[in-house]
Design a protein around this motif. Structure first.
Motif, PDB file in Angstrom:
ATOM      1  N   LYS A   1      -0.636  13.524   4.309  1.00  0.00           N
ATOM      2  CA  LYS A   1       0.734  13.702   4.807  1.00  0.00           C
ATOM      3  C   LYS A   1       1.423  12.372   5.089  1.00  0.00           C
ATOM      4  O   LYS A   1       2.646  12.306   5.149  1.00  0.00           O
ATOM      5  CB  LYS A   1       0.751  14.585   6.047  1.00  0.00           C
ATOM      6  N   ASP A   2       0.642  11.287   5.247  1.00  0.00           N
ATOM      7  CA  ASP A   2       1.219   9.976   5.519  1.00  0.00           C
ATOM      8  C   ASP A   2       1.597   9.211   4.253  1.00  0.00           C
ATOM      9  O   ASP A   2       2.243   8.168   4.330  1.00  0.00           O
ATOM     10  CB  ASP A   2       0.238   9.124   6.327  1.00  0.00           C
ATOM     11  N   LEU A   3       1.199   9.714   3.090  1.00  0.00           N
ATOM     12  CA  LEU A   3       1.504   9.030   1.838  1.00  0.00           C
ATOM     13  C   LEU A   3       2.980   9.189   1.484  1.00  0.00           C
ATOM     14  O   LEU A   3       3.596  10.211   1.800  1.00  0.00           O
ATOM     15  CB  LEU A   3       0.664   9.615   0.697  1.00  0.00           C
TER      16      LEU A   3
ATOM     17  N   LYS B   1       1.750  11.000  -3.165  1.00  0.00           N
ATOM     18  CA  LYS B   1       1.344  12.404  -3.150  1.00  0.00           C
ATOM     19  C   LYS B   1       1.323  12.968  -4.571  1.00  0.00           C
ATOM     20  O   LYS B   1       0.385  13.678  -4.951  1.00  0.00           O
ATOM     21  CB  LYS B   1       2.286  13.229  -2.274  1.00  0.00           C
TER      22      LYS B   1
ATOM     23  N   GLU C   1      -7.845  -0.852  10.184  1.00  0.00           N
ATOM     24  CA  GLU C   1      -6.775   0.127   9.980  1.00  0.00           C
ATOM     25  C   GLU C   1      -7.349   1.542   9.899  1.00  0.00           C
ATOM     26  O   GLU C   1      -8.400   1.761   9.317  1.00  0.00           O
ATOM     27  CB  GLU C   1      -6.053  -0.205   8.671  1.00  0.00           C
ATOM     28  N   ALA C   2      -6.639   2.490  10.505  1.00  0.00           N
ATOM     29  CA  ALA C   2      -7.085   3.886  10.465  1.00  0.00           C
ATOM     30  C   ALA C   2      -6.905   4.434   9.055  1.00  0.00           C
ATOM     31  O   ALA C   2      -6.049   3.984   8.299  1.00  0.00           O
ATOM     32  CB  ALA C   2      -6.274   4.708  11.449  1.00  0.00           C
ATOM     33  N   LYS C   3      -7.713   5.425   8.712  1.00  0.00           N
ATOM     34  CA  LYS C   3      -7.611   6.038   7.392  1.00  0.00           C
ATOM     35  C   LYS C   3      -6.275   6.747   7.266  1.00  0.00           C
ATOM     36  O   LYS C   3      -5.809   7.406   8.193  1.00  0.00           O
ATOM     37  CB  LYS C   3      -8.744   7.043   7.176  1.00  0.00           C
ATOM     38  N   ARG C   4      -5.678   6.609   6.063  1.00  0.00           N
ATOM     39  CA  ARG C   4      -4.420   7.292   5.812  1.00  0.00           C
ATOM     40  C   ARG C   4      -4.692   8.724   5.407  1.00  0.00           C
ATOM     41  O   ARG C   4      -5.638   9.024   4.711  1.00  0.00           O
ATOM     42  CB  ARG C   4      -3.661   6.572   4.703  1.00  0.00           C
ATOM     43  N   LYS C   5      -3.837   9.605   5.854  1.00  0.00           N
ATOM     44  CA  LYS C   5      -3.946  11.010   5.516  1.00  0.00           C
ATOM     45  C   LYS C   5      -2.934  11.337   4.426  1.00  0.00           C
ATOM     46  O   LYS C   5      -1.975  10.603   4.214  1.00  0.00           O
ATOM     47  CB  LYS C   5      -3.709  11.867   6.750  1.00  0.00           C
TER      48      LYS C   5
END
Length: 72
Positions: A8-10, A15, A2-6
């Motif tokens: 802004k994606d939380l 957040k 899985e790609a790392k979450r950023k």
């Protein structure tokens, strides 16, 4: 994989949790460094530069300073 979450994606709750954690960590660090700066060397257990460096380490450094680094 899985790609790392950023950030802004939380979700909103995630957040808020990150922001509160960062504020708490910075507050502890600033409080420890301020206390260390104002406290005479005789009232600090160990060298002040070492405690200043330790205070920059996550939550553990400032908590360790307040728990073990100061003399009464």
């Amino acid at each position: 994989m899985e790609a790392k979450r950023k950030f802004k994606d939380l979700p909103a709750g995630g957040k808020i949790a990150v922001i509160v954690t960062v504020i708490a960590q910075l507050t502890l660090m600033v409080a420890a460094l301020r206390d260390l700066y104002k406290r005479p060397a005789e009232q600090v257990k160990g060298p002040k530069p070492a405690w200043a460096a330790a205070s920059l380490i996550s939550f553990f450094g400032p908590i360790a300073y307040f728990a073990f680094g100061r003399r009464k």
